[in-house]
Design an enzyme around this catalytic site. Structure first.
Site, short mmCIF file in Angstrom:
data_model
loop_
_atom_site.label_atom_id
_atom_site.label_comp_id
_atom_site.label_asym_id
_atom_site.label_seq_id
_atom_site.Cartn_x
_atom_site.Cartn_y
_atom_site.Cartn_z
N SER A 135 0.93 -1.26 -0.10
CA SER A 135 0.06 0.08 -0.05
C SER A 135 0.64 1.24 -0.10
O SER A 135 0.19 2.41 -0.10
CB SER A 135 -0.98 -0.14 1.29
OG SER A 135 -2.33 -0.62 0.84
N LYS A 138 0.31 3.98 -2.50
CA LYS A 138 -0.89 4.98 -2.34
C LYS A 138 -0.32 6.00 -2.25
O LYS A 138 -0.82 7.31 -2.67
CB LYS A 138 -1.73 4.62 -1.33
CG LYS A 138 -2.75 3.35 -1.40
CD LYS A 138 -3.56 3.15 -0.24
CE LYS A 138 -4.73 1.86 -0.42
NZ LYS A 138 -3.92 0.64 -0.76
N SER A 331 -5.82 3.32 4.38
CA SER A 331 -5.34 2.55 3.30
C SER A 331 -6.60 1.79 2.43
O SER A 331 -6.67 0.68 2.22
CB SER A 331 -4.57 1.53 3.99
OG SER A 331 -3.67 0.97 3.09
#
Length: 497
Positions: A135, A138, A331
């Site tokens: 993640s 991101k 997230s």
């Protein structure tokens, strides 16, 4: 992202203190965030106390406050630190980081630490090696969205007059944080509500003298290409890590806004349209308006949603800046992928997975982040085919904290705070990581054999440092998150001279 439960570190904080410390840290967080604009904080990141010799055990800016500071009306909010704060010595810093950045079991860690103000590389362990970032991907999407769309942009969900009498068209415009009830102006999730949209629609139809039954059509054609990325595991989709992407959805494609795990609706746009139909039926009943059962999608080639179609009602999302905060803090894979597609549209690329990837890479090039070795299969980090280096992630964090494009500063508050917020809220709770609690701000990343942590921290000398650590090939369930948290805590407590 998927999380794995790991063994806690040794040396738990004594029971009586575990209730007190979070409250004190929360007070510190309130103090630190009591700033009208994140931009006002940024100058404080580049300095320190400017004093030579041995740093105090706990410098003033890292002490727990005893009272909340009163606003001075100037808009500054945070006292600036001196620009003469010393930069950590790379050798001394490396010795400390190498003692903590060790895997528990299989695999290896790479890592980079930079001085935010100058970009000087202070620690480099295979920092240019491309790795699965989970993640942490991101961060790239957040930066691209803020640079392209701007932090103040909002997305509209509209009701249009259809081509046929008695027909209304619900048109998705990129807001997947819709609420079923009334709009909540101060919220991010649920800032725009379908009940409010329905009430506006009824008023407009009454002015037109419309009579029922009304037929509702759905236009979710804003996005193109496959709704599911073939690079995503179908097991992850079934578990609710992701769902087919549409340009409108309730609760970031969740059945219940209070439940952020478990399966998601597989047709989030139709679910939203059916919820709107129910709200329109309820709002229209007192006015004698009825709604025909069922919702159909706008047929291909129909002119019901032509650009000159009359807008009957409209609700707007939270700002892009607020949505970026949410996707970083929680997230949220779905919201991130939608943000990527909206970024693609803004640079005249298809609102597809390929378009989102191309748009994010384009914006990274504009930020002077070297993308020659970067491989992107999606923009949320769920795909195992992504390859990003710790140096590339560190450079993105540096662009957010200290780069020339101040629109990126809107992402600062979205970084989870160690021990307090988001995906770091339940970490930094033992003696080995306590000195990073409330100070480390970083984006987490977790897949079965992957963990990552990239963010920023003001060290004990008052110097802003940016960092990225990535572990690949790790033993599932091992205590590797704790290793990363200890390493980031070293940076927070560093007077490494």
């Amino acid at each position: 992202m998927k999380r794995t439960t790991i063994a806690a570190g040794t040396g738990k904080v004594p029971g009586p203190l575990r209730g007190i410390i979070p409250m004190l840290l929360l007070t510190l967080l309130v103090l630190a965030l009591a700033v009208p604009a994140v931009v006002a904080i940024t100058p404080a990141f580049t300095g320190g106390n400017g004093q030579g010799g041995t740093a105090a055990a706990t410098p003033p800016w890292q002490q727990l406050p005893t009272t909340l500071a009163a606003g001075n009306g100037s808009g500054a909010g945070v006292e600036q630190l001196s620009g003469a704060a010393p930069i950590p010595d790379p050798g001394t810093l490396a010795a400390q980081l190498n003692a903590t950045l060790k895997t528990d079991g299989a695999g290896s860690f790479t890592g980079v630490v930079q001085d935010a103000a100058t970009g000087e590389l202070l620690f480099d362990r295979s920092g240019d090696e491309a790795r699965v970032p989970a993640s942490n991907m991101k961060l790239l999407t957040a930066g691209a969205a803020l640079r392209t769309l701007g932090p103040d942009r909002r997305f509209s969900t509209r009701v249009l007059a259809g081509a046929a009498p008695g027909t209304v068209v619900l048109a998705g415009g990129g807001d997947v944080l819709l609420a079923e009830g009334e709009s909540a102006p101060d919220a991010v999730l649920g800032r725009a509500g379908l009940a409010t949209l329905a009430q506006q629609t009824v008023r407009a139809l009454q002015q037109d003298g419309a009579a029922g039954p009304l037929t509702i059509l759905l236009d979710d054609s804003l996005f193109t290409g496959p709704a599911l990325n073939p690079a995503w595991s179908l097991e992850d989709v079934a578990a609710g890590e992701m769902a087919p992407l549409f340009p409108l959805a309730l609760n970031s494609a969740r059945f219940n806004p209070a439940k952020t795990t478990g399966p998601r609706p597989q047709d989030a746009a139709m679910s939203a349209a059916e919820a709107f139909a129910a709200q329109l039926s309820a709002a229209g009943a007192p006015a004698g308006l009825t709604v025909a059962p069922g919702v159909a999608r706008v047929p291909g080639g129909a002119d019901a949603t032509a650009q000159d179609a009359r807008v009957l009602a409209e609700v707007q999302s939270a700002t892009v800046g607020q949505q970026v905060d949410l996707l970083l803090r929680t997230s949220d894979n779905y919201l991130t992928e939608v943000m990527g597609r909206m970024t693609a549209l803004a640079v005249d690329k298809p609102a597809s997975n390929d378009g989102a990837v191309a748009a994010v890479l384009q914006k990274l090039d504009e930020l002077d982040v070297d993308t020659a070795t970067l491989r992107a299969a999606d923009v949320s980090g769920l795909a195992l085919a992504n390859e990003v280096s710790a140096r590339q992630l560190s450079e993105v964090v540096r662009a957010i904290t200290s780069g020339p494009d101040t629109r990126l500063r809107a992402a600062l508050a979205g970084f989870p705070v160690a021990g307090l917020t988001g995906t770091l809220g339940d970490r930094y709770t033992d003696e080995s990581t306590a000195r990073g609690a409330g100070l480390v701000r970083a984006k987490t990343g977790t897949l079965n054999t992957v963990i990552a942590l990239s963010g920023y921290v003001v060290d004990a000398d008052g110097r802003l440092l940016v960092f990225s650590f990535i572990g690949n090939g790790l033993t599932p369930g091992a205590a590797n998150k704790t290793a990363l948290d200890r390493t980031a805590s070293v940076l927070a407590g560093c007077g490494c001279r």
